[in-house]
Structures are given as C-alpha cells and as structure tokens.
Design an enzyme around this catalytic site. Structure first.
Site, PDB file in Angstrom:
ATOM      1  NE  ARG A  50      -3.306  -2.346   2.951  1.00 50.65           N
ATOM      2  CZ  ARG A  50      -4.034  -2.570   4.047  1.00 50.65           C
ATOM      3  NH1 ARG A  50      -4.056  -1.645   5.009  1.00 50.65           N
ATOM      4  NH2 ARG A  50      -4.714  -3.692   4.187  1.00 50.65           N
ATOM      5  CG  ASP A  52       0.688   6.264   3.667  1.00 54.18           C
ATOM      6  OD1 ASP A  52      -0.103   5.322   3.856  1.00 54.18           O
ATOM      7  OD2 ASP A  52       1.700   6.460   4.360  1.00 54.18           O
ATOM      8  CE1 TYR A 110       7.364   2.975  -1.240  1.00 52.22           C
ATOM      9  CE2 TYR A 110       8.542   1.084  -0.341  1.00 52.22           C
ATOM     10  CZ  TYR A 110       7.351   1.731  -0.648  1.00 52.22           C
ATOM     11  OH  TYR A 110       6.153   1.124  -0.356  1.00 52.22           O
ATOM     12  NE  ARG A 197       5.345  10.594   4.601  1.00 51.44           N
ATOM     13  CZ  ARG A 197       4.055  10.767   4.924  1.00 51.44           C
ATOM     14  NH1 ARG A 197       3.157   9.831   4.635  1.00 51.44           N
ATOM     15  NH2 ARG A 197       3.678  11.872   5.544  1.00 51.44           N
TER      16      ARG A 197
END
Length: 262
Positions: A50, A52, A110, A197
């Site tokens: 998933r 965000d 990422y 993050r």
C-alpha cells in the site's frame, strides 16, 4: 487466468492506494477499468504494498484473476484508455496461480526526492519534498550507513502500522545528488508504515545539524517512535520496484527514464 500488472501513478490525486468507501483511490479506479475490459465483470486486484495519500509509484505490482480471455495488450492500452491521466498500466504478464503480488515478493525499492532551496518550486509541487536550507549530505550518508542491515525499526514505524514484526532487512540506503535534488534510494525485504518518510525525516535532522550520525544509531537502538524526528512529507516518495524470484520473469524495477522528474 492470473494476470500481473506493473502500474505507475501520481499519488497527488488520490487518497492512497487502498480501496475506500468514497472510491477516490488508485485501486478503486484500476478495478473499475479492469472490470470494463473484462466485460463489465467485477475484478479485485492485490498489490505488492500500500502507498499513502500523496505517495507516487513508478512501479507498483498487482495481480488479479479473471476468466475473460483478452490479449495482454488489452490489459495495458485498453485499461489505460479508461484510467485517469494520473494512472497508467506499464506492462502486463500472465502468471501462474502460485504468484501473489504481495506474498511472492522478497524486496521493495523506494526513492525519495528532496529539493533543498530557499524557495519552494511550483513546477515540482507534490513531486518532491522540500527543505529551505542546504544539507550536509556527507553527514547524512554517514548516518544512513548506521541503518543498514537487519534491525528492529520501531523508532521509524507509524503507530498505526499493522506489520507483524518491526524487524526488517534494509539492504540499500544511498543518498545521491541528481539534477539539483537529493535522492534517497532504499531497498529492503519489506517496509513498515511510514518507515521511509521517517528515515528521511531523521536524516534531514542530521543534515541540518540537529542530530549527529551517532544519534541515528541511538534512535535505532531506542526502538521508540516518540524519540525520533517527525514524519516527513509524502510528496517526494516513489515506489520504484518490487523483487520477485526469477521464475516469474517480471521486471524488478521501473525504467530509469520513467522516474525522471519533469
């Protein structure tokens, strides 16, 4: 048959990947388009992970099952004709029933793009993170090295994270300068909710001198989210690849050209 798709999307327009009652998610729009190509039948997708709200993907991987016989090109060009401009299917492959987009994956990658400039950019708004001062990239790289390996990443885990274990194997955390931006490239067996993050936010504190590289190791050892800096903005975060066993013959990362900011 079971079909795997590579998806890219601009996360600014959506409330994240996961389906929601209001329908404004990437998964909702993709399922609707796939259903139309399948002959107005219900289609349910399963994703590698998933993302965000506000987070982008250069290569999200999903799979779905269908009894509709279509050429693979229909699952790419046909579906794209029905999707909003912020979402695109990049490739489609037929896979065996043993394949699962999430559970067959052994790694995720990422990238985070950070603009360091006194003035925010309107042209890159929502596509990069922003900090108003120059950062010490060398100190940030030294701090990043402290995080490599298999660790308990509880200090970088969101309180609402549903992962069974906070222990993850971070295999790559590179910080490079690219086109006037700092780019953070990360690869791990899996990531916790907000983990990237939170790591970027902590490294930013090192870069501006509020923390030292040794403090990063102390944060890791604390295993306490409240001891670490705040979660950084989602804008510059991109899912760039998912690793699968070679037997599935799927791309493991997005093409470099597709990740260029423009």
């Amino acid at each position: 048959m079971r079909i795997a798709l590579g998806i890219e999307y601009d996360g600014r327009a959506f409330a994240g990947w996961q389906t929601q009652p209001h329908g404004n998610t990437v998964q909702d729009r993709l399922n609707q388009a796939l259903g139309q190509i399948a002959g107005n039948r219900e289609v349910a997708t399963h994703a590698a992970g998933r993302t965000d709200a506000g987070v982008h993907a250069a290569m999200q991987v999903v799979h779905f099952d269908t009894d509709a016989t279509r050429p693979l090109n229909a699952w790419v060009r046909g579906v794209n004709a029905l999707l909003p401009s912020e979402v695109a299917v990049v490739w489609a492959r037929e896979v065996g029933d043993e394949f699962h987009a999430r559970f067959s994956a052994f790694s995720r990658s990422y990238s985070y793009f950070l603009l360091t400039h006194p003035v925010r950019s309107c042209l890159l708004a929502g596509k990069v993170g922003w900090y108003h001062q120059a950062l010490d990239a060398a100190a940030m790289r030294e701090a990043a090295a402290r995080l490599l390996g298999r660790h308990d990443f509880s200090s970088f885990r969101a309180s609402e994270c549903q992962a069974k274990s906070p222990v993850k194997d971070l295999q790559q955390l590179d910080i490079v300068e690219s086109d006037g931006l700092l780019r953070f490239d990360l690869n791990a067996d899996a990531f916790l909710h907000h983990m990237v993050r939170n790591i970027v936010g902590a490294l930013l504190y090192v870069g501006k001198g509020a923390l030292s590289p040794d403090d990063m190791q102390a944060l890791l050892a604390a295993r306490d989210r409240t001891s670490a800096p705040p979660t950084f903005m989602p804008d510059g975060l991109y899912l760039t690849g998912v690793g699968y066993p070679d037997a599935f013959a799927l791309p493991s990362r997005c093409e470099a050209a597709r990740l260029r900011l423009r």
